[in-house]
Design an enzyme around this catalytic site. Structure first.
Site, short mmCIF file in Angstrom:
data_model
loop_
_atom_site.label_atom_id
_atom_site.label_comp_id
_atom_site.label_asym_id
_atom_site.label_seq_id
_atom_site.Cartn_x
_atom_site.Cartn_y
_atom_site.Cartn_z
N ASN A 174 0.87 -1.17 0.00
CA ASN A 174 0.00 0.00 0.00
C ASN A 174 0.91 1.22 0.00
O ASN A 174 1.52 1.55 1.01
CB ASN A 174 -0.88 -0.02 1.25
CG ASN A 174 -1.84 1.14 1.30
OD1 ASN A 174 -1.80 2.04 0.46
ND2 ASN A 174 -2.70 1.14 2.31
N GLU A 182 -8.34 -5.90 4.93
CA GLU A 182 -8.19 -5.55 3.51
C GLU A 182 -6.96 -6.21 2.91
O GLU A 182 -6.97 -6.62 1.76
CB GLU A 182 -8.09 -4.02 3.38
CG GLU A 182 -9.41 -3.34 3.69
CD GLU A 182 -9.24 -1.87 4.04
OE1 GLU A 182 -8.88 -1.58 5.20
OE2 GLU A 182 -9.47 -1.03 3.17
N ARG A 185 -12.45 14.75 7.99
CA ARG A 185 -13.26 15.14 6.82
C ARG A 185 -14.70 15.39 7.23
O ARG A 185 -15.25 14.68 8.07
CB ARG A 185 -13.21 14.04 5.76
CG ARG A 185 -11.85 13.87 5.16
CD ARG A 185 -11.80 12.70 4.19
NE ARG A 185 -10.83 11.71 4.62
CZ ARG A 185 -10.83 10.44 4.21
NH1 ARG A 185 -11.74 10.02 3.35
NH2 ARG A 185 -9.92 9.61 4.65
N HIS A 232 -13.18 2.33 -0.02
CA HIS A 232 -13.18 1.27 1.00
C HIS A 232 -13.80 -0.02 0.48
O HIS A 232 -14.28 -0.85 1.24
CB HIS A 232 -13.98 1.68 2.26
CG HIS A 232 -13.43 2.83 3.02
ND1 HIS A 232 -14.23 3.72 3.69
CD2 HIS A 232 -12.16 3.23 3.24
CE1 HIS A 232 -13.48 4.63 4.28
NE2 HIS A 232 -12.21 4.36 4.02
N ARG A 273 -2.47 -2.16 -3.49
CA ARG A 273 -3.70 -1.43 -3.21
C ARG A 273 -3.71 -0.18 -4.09
O ARG A 273 -2.77 0.62 -4.07
CB ARG A 273 -3.74 -1.03 -1.74
CG ARG A 273 -5.01 -0.29 -1.46
CD ARG A 273 -5.10 0.20 -0.07
NE ARG A 273 -6.38 0.88 0.08
CZ ARG A 273 -6.75 1.51 1.17
NH1 ARG A 273 -5.94 1.54 2.20
NH2 ARG A 273 -7.90 2.10 1.23
#
Ligand code: ADP
Length: 402
Positions: free
Chosen positions: A7, A386, A243, A182, A93
């Site tokens: 990642n 993940e 956010r 996601h 990823r």
């Protein structure tokens, strides 16, 4: 078969090495992170089952950082494999695959070009993903590399749910639409949930809430995403660490016209200074916000209330979208660990069919059902994974699977 999962961010590389077994098992042999790539004070933290290796390093670029990862994996106190040739495939990823990738894909020049074409939609994420892919391919040119996209799971969402009500040409000419993110996490917990419910995924309707630093919620019908809260970018929807989530777009005009902010300042405000951090004034980290609320901070309490209220609204909306819901799934650092947030979110949803069991909700770890026995809808807590999902996709595609 050993699969390296990577990642790659703008200044970091996170990685995990998996040994893949029969029936899709994925055991972590080692994992770690190289941080502050291209900056002063670069560091590698590498962990294997028997040892941890933390070192200051010189990592002026991602290529050098990858060489350090390979060195940590193959040599030194926390080595996990004897040589680079023991890595059979690499899974990457990738954040944005737009409409080009509904599935994970074997990386070739055409795929690299397609990821490049998505850069305008994810200017912060796709360039480092590409740098990572190129650097890993340069070091390991003879093994298959597979791209796994955060957006791919949501490509089953239909136009009525992915289009914004703005001139249609902006979609056809500029790709402005909801993509959702996601996806790997929502896909993983959907599969685990179906197994826990003992139902075929194709007959399972779920609402999956991924609550980490970033937060999103997805309506899953018959194993496929039909709506999700993150939009063209990962800013829409739920309240997140920094956010804002949903906001009247006219607030932006107001900030620019009345407060004289420019576009970069508004971007920074909504992406990095809002959410739990902006509301509480304490932290973007839910644990700290909860601590502050318990210590009497009114704003921290309000931040938690707004977080749970927004989540509850989406659960109501997606219950309506799906018509029949088999389970609500909580995952991500907050969803997995905070009985308090789950409790506040589900409070008042009993008439919709969501009945928590207070004791089960407060109990221990692992995948579990925290709904009351009489609850018409199951409420599941499932730790996401993940990396394991990326490793499985990579192994399947690398060995020629569809
Ligand atoms: P990321 O999205 O970066 O993968 P995580 O999924 O690890 O992050 O989630 C991080 C969030 O989970 C943080 O807000 C953290 O405070 C929160 N979290 C972790 N443990 C708990 C807990 N016991 N109670 C409340 N929040 C928690």
């Amino acid at each position: 078969m050993n699969v390296l999962v990577v990642n790659c961010g703008s200044s970091s590389i996170k990685y995990s090495l998996f040994a893949m077994g029969e029936g899709g098992s994925a055991d972590v042999l080692a994992s770690g992170i190289v941080e502050r790539i291209g900056e002063a004070g670069s560091r590698i933290r590498h962990e294997a089952a028997h040892a941890t290796d933390v070192r200051d390093v010189t990592a002026p670029d991602h290529q050098t950082a990858f060489a350090l990862v390979v060195e940590a994996l193959t040599r030194g106190p926390a080595a996990a494999i004897s040589e680079l040739a023991r890595i059979d495939a690499v899974g990457h990823r990738c954040v944005h695959g737009a409409e080009r990738f509904a599935e994970s894909a074997l990386v070739d020049e055409e795929v690299i070009g397609a990821i490049e074409a998505c850069v305008p939609l994810a200017p912060l994420h796709n360039p480092p993903n590409l740098i990572g892919i190129r650097a890993a391919m340069a070091l390991m040119p003879d093994v298959p590399h597979v791209g796994v996209f955060d957006t791919a799971f949501h490509q089953t969402i239909r136009p009525h749910a992915f289009l914004y009500a703005i001139p249609y040409d902006l979609y056809t000419e500029h790709g402005i639409r909801r993509y959702g993110f996601h996806g790997t996490s929502h896909r993983y917990v959907s599969q685990v949930a179906a197994a826990m419910l003992d139902r075929p995924p194709a007959e399972t309707n779920l609402i999956t809430a991924h609550l980490g630093n970033g937060c999103s919620i997805t309506a899953v019908r018959g194993g496929a995403s039909v709506d999700t809260s993150l939009g063209m970018t990962p800013l829409e929807g739920l309240v997140m660490g920094t956010r804002s989530g949903d906001i009247d777009p006219a607030v932006i005009f107001h900030l620019m016209r009345t407060l004289g902010m420019n576009v970069d300042q508004v971007d920074d405000l909504l992406n990095r200074r809002s959410g739990l951090l902006g509301l509480s004034g304490v932290s973007n980290d839910m644990r700290e916000v909860i601590r502050a609320a318990e210590a009497g901070s009114r704003r921290a309490r309000l931040a938690i209330e707004i977080f749970c209220y927004r989540l509850k609204k989406y659960i109501g909306a997606y219950t309506a979208v799906l018509g029949r819901v088999d389970a609500l799934v909580f995952t991500g650092g907050i969803g997995e660990n905070s009985a308090d947030i789950r409790g506040r979110t589900c409070a008042g949803l009993q008439r919709l069919g969501y009945v928590l069991d207070a004791d089960r909700n407060a109990a221990a770890h692992g995948s579990r059902d925290v709904a009351a026995a009489e609850s018409p809808i199951r409420i599941l807590v499932i730790p996401t994974d993940e990396e394991a999902m990326i490793a499985r996709d990579t192994a399947r595609i690398a060995t020629g699977g569809a």
